[in-house]
Write a protein that holds these residues in place. Structure first.
Motif, PDB file in Angstrom:
ATOM      1  N   MET A   1      12.639 -30.403  59.221  1.00  0.00           N
ATOM      2  CA  MET A   1      11.805 -29.686  58.258  1.00  0.00           C
ATOM      3  C   MET A   1      12.679 -29.330  57.053  1.00  0.00           C
ATOM      4  SD  MET A   1       9.540 -26.240  58.844  1.00  0.00           S
ATOM      5  CE  MET A   1       8.318 -26.889  59.949  1.00  0.00           C
ATOM      6  N   GLU A   5       9.864 -26.261  52.934  1.00  0.00           N
ATOM      7  CA  GLU A   5       8.773 -26.165  53.904  1.00  0.00           C
ATOM      8  C   GLU A   5       9.018 -25.039  54.900  1.00  0.00           C
ATOM      9  OE1 GLU A   5       8.534 -29.964  55.768  1.00  0.00           O
ATOM     10  OE2 GLU A   5       7.625 -30.926  54.019  1.00  0.00           O
ATOM     11  N   GLU A   9       6.727 -21.733  55.412  1.00  0.00           N
ATOM     12  CA  GLU A   9       6.212 -21.374  56.733  1.00  0.00           C
ATOM     13  C   GLU A   9       6.598 -19.942  57.093  1.00  0.00           C
ATOM     14  OE1 GLU A   9       3.929 -21.534  59.863  1.00  0.00           O
ATOM     15  OE2 GLU A   9       4.070 -23.197  58.459  1.00  0.00           O
TER      16      GLU A   9
END
Length: 176
Positions: A1, A5, A9
């Motif tokens: 990831m 990102e 999140e």
């Protein structure tokens, strides 16, 4: 990831936790909104709870604005307006009950004038904001009727405060 990102999140997770806390605080405040407050310190505690809810709403709004790219529900802004309206409705219910029959100590004590005047100014300002929020909220007819009653109650509290100001001891004058 990727880092971006992962950060998005994390922001979304923080927002979910804040939103859950807000919903719980608002629900608890609503449950207590029909209680008869006996003293001015009780009223101050209720007002402080209301202000905490408002602060949570503004924090979530700020965090949502920062969290661009995160998975934030599209109706978050509308949900926050509705949470704010629920908190206002509960606070107004408490205020109506309290100021319809306020403790004699509040109304007759030295310094009461300043307290009552601040409350009147605060609720008058809230009344102006309330009308703007109603336009944003996009509520159904039943909810609209309930919110109209909150506005009527808010106007009653302002009138009650104005009446109490007429009988409260005058503000203390400073000596020069």
């Amino acid at each position: 990831m990727r880092s971006a990102e992962k950060e998005a999140e994390q922001r979304a997770t923080v927002l979910r936790h804040l939103a859950r806390s807000l919903a719980e605080a608002t629900t608890a405040f609503e449950r207590n909104s029909t209680a008869k407050l006996q003293t001015f310190p009780d009223y101050k505690k209720a007002r402080a709870s209301y202000m905490e809810i408002q602060a949570m709403i503004f924090t979530i709004q700020d965090k949502a604005a920062e969290a661009y790219g995160a998975r934030i529900p599209e109706d978050m802004k509308l949900w926050l307006v509705r949470m704010r309206l629920r908190a206002i409705a509960s606070f107004v219910r408490l205020s109506v009950i309290f100021f319809r029959n306020p403790p004699a100590l509040l109304v007759q004590a030295l310094g009461a004038y300043e307290i009552l005047e601040m409350e009147r100014e605060s609720l008058s300002s809230l009344l102006l904001d309330y009308d703007m929020m109603l336009m944003e909220a996009a509520v159904d007819d039943k909810t609209s009727e309930e919110l109209d009653q909150v506005r009527v109650d808010m106007e009653e509290v302002v009138q009650l405060l104005e009446g109490l100001l007429k009988t409260a001891p005058p503000p203390l004058a400073t000596f020069s």
